[in-house]
Design a protein around this motif. Structure first.
Motif, mmCIF file in Angstrom:
data_model
loop_
_atom_site.group_PDB
_atom_site.id
_atom_site.type_symbol
_atom_site.label_atom_id
_atom_site.label_comp_id
_atom_site.label_asym_id
_atom_site.label_seq_id
_atom_site.Cartn_x
_atom_site.Cartn_y
_atom_site.Cartn_z
ATOM 1 N N GLY A 151 0.802 -1.213 0.000
ATOM 2 C CA GLY A 151 0.000 0.000 0.000
ATOM 3 C C GLY A 151 0.836 1.265 0.000
ATOM 4 O O GLY A 151 0.402 2.309 0.470
ATOM 5 N N ASN A 152 2.051 1.182 -0.527
ATOM 6 C CA ASN A 152 2.921 2.345 -0.624
ATOM 7 C C ASN A 152 3.257 2.958 0.730
ATOM 8 O O ASN A 152 3.437 4.160 0.852
ATOM 9 C CB ASN A 152 2.306 3.393 -1.544
ATOM 10 C CG ASN A 152 3.269 3.843 -2.609
ATOM 11 O OD1 ASN A 152 4.378 3.320 -2.704
ATOM 12 N ND2 ASN A 152 2.862 4.807 -3.393
ATOM 13 N N VAL A 153 3.302 2.134 1.759
ATOM 14 C CA VAL A 153 3.595 2.589 3.117
ATOM 15 C C VAL A 153 5.078 2.360 3.396
ATOM 16 O O VAL A 153 5.628 1.319 3.061
ATOM 17 C CB VAL A 153 2.741 1.816 4.151
ATOM 18 C CG1 VAL A 153 3.128 2.167 5.565
ATOM 19 C CG2 VAL A 153 1.263 2.088 3.897
ATOM 20 N N ILE A 154 5.698 3.349 4.004
ATOM 21 C CA ILE A 154 7.093 3.238 4.415
ATOM 22 C C ILE A 154 7.121 3.238 5.939
ATOM 23 O O ILE A 154 6.546 4.112 6.584
ATOM 24 C CB ILE A 154 7.931 4.432 3.895
ATOM 25 C CG1 ILE A 154 7.824 4.585 2.384
ATOM 26 C CG2 ILE A 154 9.383 4.311 4.349
ATOM 27 C CD1 ILE A 154 8.465 3.486 1.590
ATOM 28 N N SER A 155 7.777 2.246 6.516
ATOM 29 C CA SER A 155 7.916 2.217 7.969
ATOM 30 C C SER A 155 9.400 2.232 8.315
ATOM 31 O O SER A 155 10.244 1.894 7.497
ATOM 32 C CB SER A 155 7.243 0.972 8.555
ATOM 33 O OG SER A 155 7.925 -0.188 8.147
ATOM 34 N N GLU A 156 9.688 2.653 9.538
ATOM 35 C CA GLU A 156 11.068 2.663 9.985
ATOM 36 C C GLU A 156 11.264 1.557 11.009
ATOM 37 O O GLU A 156 10.507 1.447 11.975
ATOM 38 C CB GLU A 156 11.453 4.002 10.607
ATOM 39 C CG GLU A 156 12.927 4.053 11.005
ATOM 40 C CD GLU A 156 13.369 5.403 11.530
ATOM 41 O OE1 GLU A 156 12.513 6.172 11.984
ATOM 42 O OE2 GLU A 156 14.580 5.677 11.477
ATOM 43 N N GLY A 157 12.253 0.722 10.765
ATOM 44 C CA GLY A 157 12.593 -0.330 11.710
ATOM 45 C C GLY A 157 13.705 0.156 12.629
ATOM 46 O O GLY A 157 14.589 0.886 12.204
ATOM 47 N N LEU A 158 13.641 -0.226 13.880
ATOM 48 C CA LEU A 158 14.646 0.165 14.861
ATOM 49 C C LEU A 158 15.020 -1.041 15.705
ATOM 50 O O LEU A 158 14.143 -1.764 16.179
ATOM 51 C CB LEU A 158 14.109 1.280 15.772
ATOM 52 C CG LEU A 158 14.944 1.619 17.007
ATOM 53 C CD1 LEU A 158 16.282 2.242 16.607
ATOM 54 C CD2 LEU A 158 14.170 2.565 17.920
ATOM 55 N N MET A 159 16.310 -1.252 15.879
ATOM 56 C CA MET A 159 16.792 -2.274 16.790
ATOM 57 C C MET A 159 17.807 -1.609 17.713
ATOM 58 O O MET A 159 18.780 -1.025 17.243
ATOM 59 C CB MET A 159 17.473 -3.418 16.038
ATOM 60 C CG MET A 159 17.910 -4.552 16.951
ATOM 61 S SD MET A 159 18.797 -5.855 16.064
ATOM 62 C CE MET A 159 20.456 -5.202 16.152
ATOM 63 N N GLU A 160 17.536 -1.657 19.005
ATOM 64 C CA GLU A 160 18.479 -1.133 19.989
ATOM 65 C C GLU A 160 19.089 -2.301 20.741
ATOM 66 O O GLU A 160 18.386 -3.225 21.147
ATOM 67 C CB GLU A 160 17.782 -0.202 20.982
ATOM 68 C CG GLU A 160 17.348 1.100 20.369
ATOM 69 C CD GLU A 160 16.721 2.031 21.386
ATOM 70 O OE1 GLU A 160 15.993 1.542 22.283
ATOM 71 O OE2 GLU A 160 16.955 3.239 21.282
ATOM 72 N N THR A 161 20.387 -2.257 20.929
ATOM 73 C CA THR A 161 21.084 -3.335 21.605
ATOM 74 C C THR A 161 22.346 -2.778 22.243
ATOM 75 O O THR A 161 22.604 -1.580 22.186
ATOM 76 C CB THR A 161 21.382 -4.490 20.609
ATOM 77 O OG1 THR A 161 21.860 -5.612 21.318
ATOM 78 C CG2 THR A 161 22.348 -4.082 19.530
ATOM 79 N N ASP A 162 23.120 -3.648 22.831
ATOM 80 C CA ASP A 162 24.431 -3.245 23.348
ATOM 81 C C ASP A 162 25.438 -4.321 22.945
ATOM 82 O O ASP A 162 25.081 -5.322 22.319
ATOM 83 C CB ASP A 162 24.400 -3.017 24.862
ATOM 84 C CG ASP A 162 24.024 -4.253 25.674
ATOM 85 O OD1 ASP A 162 24.234 -5.393 25.199
ATOM 86 O OD2 ASP A 162 23.506 -4.094 26.782
#
Length: 196
Positions: A151-162
Motif C-alpha cells: 500500500g505504498n507505506v514506508i515504515s522505519e525499523g529500529l533495533m536497539e542493543t548493546d
C-alpha cells in the motif's frame, strides 16, 4: 588480518551520535577511545552475523543445485526462489525425496527450520544504519532502516542493543552456521556431492 587498513580520515567520520531530538554527526571533536572501540566491535559483530547467515544461505542453494544433477532429483522444480521461506521449502523437499539425501532428513530439517530465526537480524545488520549512542554506559547500538510495505507505506525499523547482546547474537548464529556446515560437509563427502 587487515589491521592496518584505515577508513575515512575525517575526525568522527565513522560515528553518528543519536540525540533525543534526532541525529547529528558530531565532527567537532575526536571520538573517545571507548567510542572507537565500541564502533569497531559493532562492525566486527555485524560482519560475523551477516557472514554466518550468508554461509548457510549459500549452502542451501548449493546443495539444491548439486543434487539436481542426480537422476532421482531431476523431477524437482528448477530455479532458485527469491523468498527465504520458499528456498527453505525447496531444500526440505530435496531431503524428503527418495534418494541419497533422505537418510539425512532428520538431522537437516531442524537446522533448515532454524535459519528463519535469524532473518530479521540479518536484514537489520545488512541494511540498517548503525548509530552509536555514546552517552550511555554501556554504549547503546542502534540500527535503523526504512522498509517499503504494501500500500505504498514506508515504515522505519529500529533495533536497539548493546555489545553484550550483539556478542550473544553473533555467537548464536555462528554456532548455528557451524552445525549446518558440519552436517553439509559430511553429506557432501559421503554422497560425493563435491564432485557434482
Amino acid at each position: 588480518m587487515a589491521g592496518n587498513i584505515k577508513g575515512p580520515s575525517l575526525p568522527g567520520a565513522a560515528l553518528l551520535i543519536a540525540s533525543k531530538v534526532g541525529f547529528s554527526a558530531r565532527m567537532a571533536r575526536e571520538p573517545s577511545e571507548s567510542s572507537k572501540a565500541s564502533v569497531a566491535e559493532a562492525v566486527r559483530l555485524r560482519g560475523q552475523i551477516i557472514g554466518s547467515y550468508s554461509q548457510v544461505e549459500h549452502l542451501i542453494t548449493d546443495i539444491v543445485l548439486r543434487a539436481r544433477v542426480l537422476a532421482c532429483y531431476r523431477h524437482l522444480p528448477e530455479g532458485l526462489p527469491y523468498k527465504l521461506a520458499t528456498r527453505i521449502q525447496r531444500v526440505q523437499t530435496l531431503f524428503r525425496t527418495p534418494g541419497p539425501l533422505l537418510k539425512y532428513a532428520d538431522e537437516a530439517m531442524p537446522l533448515l527450520d532454524g535459519l528463519t530465526a535469524y532473518e530479521a537480524i540479518r536484514v537489520m545488520m545488512a541494511h540498517g544504519l548503525f548509530i552509536l549512542e555514546a552517552r550511555t554506559n554501556p554504549h547503546t547500538f542502534e540500527f535503523r532502516m526504512y522498509r517499503a510495505e504494501k500500500g505504498n507505506v514506508i515504515s522505519e525499523g529500529l533495533m536497539e542493543t548493546d555489545a553484550q547482546q550483539l556478542r550473544f547474537a553473533a555467537r548464536e548464529i555462528t554456532d548455528y552456521a557451524q552445525a549446518v556446515v558440519v552436517l553439509f560437509h559430511r553429506i557432501y563427502l559421503a554422497e560425493r556431492l563435491q564432485e557434482v
